[in-house]
Design a protein around this motif. Structure first.
Motif, PDB file in Angstrom:
ATOM      1  N   UNK A 131       4.857  33.400  33.042  1.00 29.47           N
ATOM      2  CA  UNK A 131       4.220  33.717  34.328  1.00 29.47           C
ATOM      3  C   UNK A 131       3.498  32.476  34.861  1.00 29.47           C
ATOM      4  N   UNK A 132       3.460  32.358  36.168  1.00 29.65           N
ATOM      5  CA  UNK A 132       2.746  31.222  36.771  1.00 29.65           C
ATOM      6  C   UNK A 132       1.247  31.523  36.790  1.00 29.65           C
ATOM      7  N   UNK A 133       0.464  30.488  37.018  1.00 27.83           N
ATOM      8  CA  UNK A 133      -0.988  30.706  37.142  1.00 27.83           C
ATOM      9  C   UNK A 133      -1.292  31.708  38.242  1.00 27.83           C
ATOM     10  N   UNK A 134      -0.567  31.590  39.371  1.00 30.08           N
ATOM     11  CA  UNK A 134      -0.817  32.510  40.501  1.00 30.08           C
ATOM     12  C   UNK A 134      -0.603  33.959  40.076  1.00 30.08           C
ATOM     13  N   UNK A 135       0.482  34.191  39.358  1.00 27.73           N
ATOM     14  CA  UNK A 135       0.769  35.568  38.893  1.00 27.73           C
ATOM     15  C   UNK A 135      -0.314  36.063  37.931  1.00 27.73           C
ATOM     16  N   UNK A 136      -0.726  35.162  37.063  1.00 27.30           N
ATOM     17  CA  UNK A 136      -1.761  35.558  36.093  1.00 27.30           C
ATOM     18  C   UNK A 136      -3.106  35.800  36.793  1.00 27.30           C
ATOM     19  N   UNK A 137      -3.423  34.969  37.783  1.00 27.26           N
ATOM     20  CA  UNK A 137      -4.663  35.183  38.551  1.00 27.26           C
ATOM     21  C   UNK A 137      -4.657  36.589  39.158  1.00 27.26           C
ATOM     22  N   UNK A 138      -3.522  36.953  39.744  1.00 28.41           N
ATOM     23  CA  UNK A 138      -3.401  38.258  40.403  1.00 28.41           C
ATOM     24  C   UNK A 138      -3.567  39.397  39.412  1.00 28.41           C
ATOM     25  N   UNK A 197      -7.157  39.794  38.353  1.00 28.65           N
ATOM     26  CA  UNK A 197      -7.960  40.445  39.400  1.00 28.65           C
ATOM     27  C   UNK A 197      -7.742  41.957  39.378  1.00 28.65           C
ATOM     28  N   UNK A 198      -6.469  42.350  39.261  1.00 32.29           N
ATOM     29  CA  UNK A 198      -6.127  43.784  39.200  1.00 32.29           C
ATOM     30  C   UNK A 198      -6.826  44.460  38.023  1.00 32.29           C
ATOM     31  N   UNK A 199      -6.697  43.828  36.861  1.00 30.45           N
ATOM     32  CA  UNK A 199      -7.269  44.419  35.638  1.00 30.45           C
ATOM     33  C   UNK A 199      -8.790  44.522  35.725  1.00 30.45           C
ATOM     34  N   UNK A 200      -9.412  43.510  36.305  1.00 33.21           N
ATOM     35  CA  UNK A 200     -10.876  43.534  36.426  1.00 33.21           C
ATOM     36  C   UNK A 200     -11.316  44.735  37.261  1.00 33.21           C
ATOM     37  N   UNK A 201     -10.611  44.972  38.359  1.00 31.09           N
ATOM     38  CA  UNK A 201     -10.952  46.103  39.241  1.00 31.09           C
ATOM     39  C   UNK A 201     -10.723  47.419  38.539  1.00 31.09           C
TER      40      UNK A 201
END
Ligand code: 13P
Ligand code: SF4
Length: 313
Positions: free
Chosen positions: A4-11, A14-18
């Motif tokens: 996975x790219x950094x962008x995908x992992x960032x997303x 964020x989802x998991x945190x919420x």
């Protein structure tokens, strides 16, 4: 998740945190991309205070083991996750709790001040913790006639002893291998190439390095100094992770990492701090594991020394 790219992992993070009502606390020494997913980035002291005060169900600690343990001690009702529990600390490891208990027994009249870079076992034997941000304040809060054991960092201990002139301090012989590795010769060479640069040094470095510094302080202290002082260039003598935040906060200034003694690479890194990655943060949030678990007796025993520290104003 494969590649996975950094962008995908960032997303995903964020989802998991919420989804899980989780916050990420990260130390300045973690990888640049890990610092980017942090809700709160700080030095050891700020992170301890934040762990106590934060309103969330889950804290994921992007840092080393003793930091996550400290968060759990202060926030027993929250789930504290640590992506890599094996991420230790050479300084914490240089002070074994059983050995420290024997050492302490030799000085029954002494109060114990310990750097937070220790295990919960050592904290249980400690009267008041400190970090590199508040060590001077903590030592000065103890009456000058009261003898002190300072543990585990011999360099921070010697530095505080020099500042306070206290001759009633016994210092445990421990150190951080990362901070002890810097080369004076190479720092002076850099200074020759950049004569206008200010030298900023973490107090875990050896005394002969601190002696050539324009400023000695914690990571947060160094960051503040670099913003306030009228200078454009800095030779940075601490773990290189801090450079990301320096360049972000002061994009018009130049930060030059100081090299270690026997390496051709330009900077010095803590391998434990770098163990935390975006991938293992995702895995840890998804599984809500590994989690820091402390038995209540150990937690209680360690709590007093940390609470005593955060209560010193
Ligand atoms: P700070 O106290 O500046 O956070 O640094 C301590 C340290 O070395 C953390 O590993
Ligand atoms: Fe421990 Fe040194 Fe790494 Fe900090 S830089 S976590 S003191 S080994």
């Amino acid at each position: 998740m494969g590649m996975a790219t950094h962008e995908e992992l960032f997303k995903r993070i964020e989802q998991l945190k919420k989804e899980k009502n989780a916050v990420i606390l990260a130390h300045y020494y973690t990888r640049d991309e890990v610092q980017q997913v942090a809700d709160f980035l700080g030095d050891s002291l700020a992170l301890s205070v934040k762990a106590r005060d934060i309103d969330a169900k889950i804290i994921l600690f992007a840092g080393v083991n003793f930091m996550a343990e400290t968060a759990k001690v202060l926030s027993p009702d929250k789930k504290v996750l640590i992506p890599v529990p094996e991420a230790g600390c050479s300084l914490a490891e240089s002070c074994d709790a059983a050995e420290f208990a024997k050492f302490k027994a030799q000085y029954p009249d002494h109060k114990v001040v310990s750097y937070v870079n220790t295990s919960v076992g050592v904290k249980a034997l400690t009267d008041v913790c400190c970090t590199s941000s508040n060590a001077l304040q903590v030592v000065e809060s103890i009456p000058s006639e009261q003898p002190i054991i300072f543990a585990p960092d011999r360099n921070l201990g010697a530095y505080i002893q020099k500042l306070t002139g206290r001759d009633n301090m016994v210092i445990w012989d421990g150190a951080c291998t990362v901070h002890e590795e810097f080369s004076l010769e190479k720092i002076l060479e850099l200074k020759k190439q950049h004569p206008e640069a200010k030298i900023v040094v973490h107090p875990e470095c050896k005394a002969y390095i601190a002696e050539v510094a324009d400023y000695v302080g914690s990571t947060a202290g160094i960051l503040t100094y670099c913003g306030e002082v009228d200078a454009e260039e800095f030779i940075v003598v601490t773990e290189a992770g801090i450079l990301a935040e320096m360049r972000k906060q002061y994009p018009n200034k130049t930060f030059i990492p100081a090299p270690p003694m026997d390496s051709t690479c330009g900077c010095n890194e803590c391998r434990y701090m770098k163990m935390v990655t975006l991938e293992n943060i995702v895995a840890c949030l998804e599984a809500e594991s590994p989690e820091v678990v402390l038995d209540e007796q150990t937690r209680k025993a360690a709590e007093r020394s940390i609470v005593n520290m955060v209560n010193i104003k």
